[in-house]
Design an enzyme around this catalytic site. Structure first.
Site, PDB file in Angstrom:
ATOM      1  N   VAL A 153      37.971  38.165  39.940  1.00  0.00           N
ATOM      2  CA  VAL A 153      37.466  39.983  39.816  1.00  0.00           C
ATOM      3  C   VAL A 153      37.899  40.535  40.157  1.00  0.00           C
ATOM      4  CG1 VAL A 153      34.924  40.776  41.418  1.00  0.00           C
ATOM      5  CG2 VAL A 153      34.961  38.189  41.529  1.00  0.00           C
ATOM      6  N   TYR A 154      38.854  41.328  41.242  1.00  0.00           N
ATOM      7  CA  TYR A 154      39.670  42.422  41.560  1.00  0.00           C
ATOM      8  C   TYR A 154      40.741  42.151  39.390  1.00  0.00           C
ATOM      9  CZ  TYR A 154      43.947  45.144  42.893  1.00  0.00           C
ATOM     10  OH  TYR A 154      45.302  45.919  42.704  1.00  0.00           O
ATOM     11  N   ALA A 155      40.883  41.448  39.232  1.00  0.00           N
ATOM     12  CA  ALA A 155      41.429  41.258  37.910  1.00  0.00           C
ATOM     13  C   ALA A 155      40.444  42.036  36.927  1.00  0.00           C
ATOM     14  CB  ALA A 155      42.519  40.288  37.283  1.00  0.00           C
ATOM     15  N   SER A 157      38.237  44.011  37.973  1.00  0.00           N
ATOM     16  CA  SER A 157      37.584  45.610  37.741  1.00  0.00           C
ATOM     17  C   SER A 157      39.143  46.533  37.496  1.00  0.00           C
ATOM     18  CB  SER A 157      37.452  45.831  39.333  1.00  0.00           C
ATOM     19  OG  SER A 157      38.857  45.405  40.140  1.00  0.00           O
ATOM     20  N   LYS A 158      40.353  45.550  37.295  1.00  0.00           N
ATOM     21  CA  LYS A 158      41.390  46.221  36.854  1.00  0.00           C
ATOM     22  C   LYS A 158      41.637  46.569  35.563  1.00  0.00           C
ATOM     23  CE  LYS A 158      43.081  48.174  41.360  1.00  0.00           C
ATOM     24  NZ  LYS A 158      42.652  49.230  40.937  1.00  0.00           N
TER      25      LYS A 158
END
Length: 268
Positions: A153-155, A157-158
């Site tokens: 999920v972090y990836a 978003s980035k």
């Protein structure tokens, strides 16, 4: 943004981590600095700590809340005028396998890491367009260049942030506007956000990373990875290797796919 002295800079997440360091670096260069942060006590601590360095104010803002963004942006413009330098720095991470994420984890991560930079920029871009000058710096991540377990999920978003940020740069170029956009893609930085991460590639020093970002703004850099070789390793590898070979290279040789195995994050 060749000349920072006398400019007004706004930093989200500016009361801790690299945000706080960048506040100091900008003040030392003669900028007026505005902090947006969700933590009121840390804002006050930062203002007290840097009281002798220059003009610094802070606002408590939850950047996942579009109404707070709009209301506080309106207040900033009324009190200060046009923001010359905008650094979208605030971010969060939930280091889990995807099936372990709650709906709240997913929504919050996307709201803060991907949506907030767009909403915040939208509030201040009009003023930059009117004066035909400004600089927008978006702090993305090397996680936006390469897939990684326990960072899905972090990836996401980035990756989103990188795509929007560089598209905005191209739009300003097509419109022939003197508004520069810098996309920063750092590796893990030793600020506490990624506590527990174990890496073959050296984890970044916050002071050095922050200075690299400010210098990128001063020199109107477009896309910057920290360290610089991360971009070449990922892009060249992805371009010339088969998926199986790249997985072996990134996972075994570089050890990237195992970096989050012992992740703990900020201590509560």
């Amino acid at each position: 943004m060749k000349q920072i002295k006398g400019k007004t800079a706004l930093i989200t997440g500016g009361a801790s981590g690299i945000g706080k360091i960048m506040v100091r670096l900008l003040l030392e260069r003669g900028a007026k600095v505005i902090i947006w942060d969700i933590n009121n006590s840390k804002i006050h601590e930062t203002i007290l700590e840097f009281a002798n360095k220059g003009d610094l104010v802070g606002h408590v803002v939850d950047v996942s809340d579009i109404n707070q963004i709009k209301e506080t942006a309106k207040k900033v413009i009324q009190e200060t005028g046009t923001v010359d330098i905008l650094i979208n720095n605030a971010g969060i991470v939930a280091g889990k396998f995807f099936h372990e994420h709650t709906t709240k984890d997913i929504v919050k991560t996307m709201e803060i890491n991907a949506n907030a930079p767009m909403f915040i920029t939208r509030e201040f871009l009009e003023g930059m367009l009117d004066q035909n000058s400004g600089h927008i710096c978006n702090i993305a991540s090397s996680g936006g260049l390469i897939s990684n377990p326990k960072m899905s999920v972090y990836a996401a978003s980035k990756w989103s942030l990188i795509g929007w940020s560089d598209s905005l740069r191209l739009e300003m170029k097509q419109l022939k506007k003197s508004i520069h956009v810098t996309t920063i893609m750092p590796y893990y930085i030793n600020t506490g956000m990624f506590d527990g991460v174990q890496s073959k590639i050296p984890i970044l020093d916050p002071e050095a990373a922050s200075l690299t970002i400010i210098k990128a703004i001063e020199n109107n850099k477009r896309m910057v990875t920290i360290p610089g070789y991360i971009y070449r390793l990922t892009r060249i590898g992805q371009g010339f290797m088969s998926l199986n070979m790249f997985d072996w290279f990134a996972g075994t040789v570089l050890g990237i796919y195992k970096t989050m195995e012992h992740f703990t994050g900020h201590k509560k």
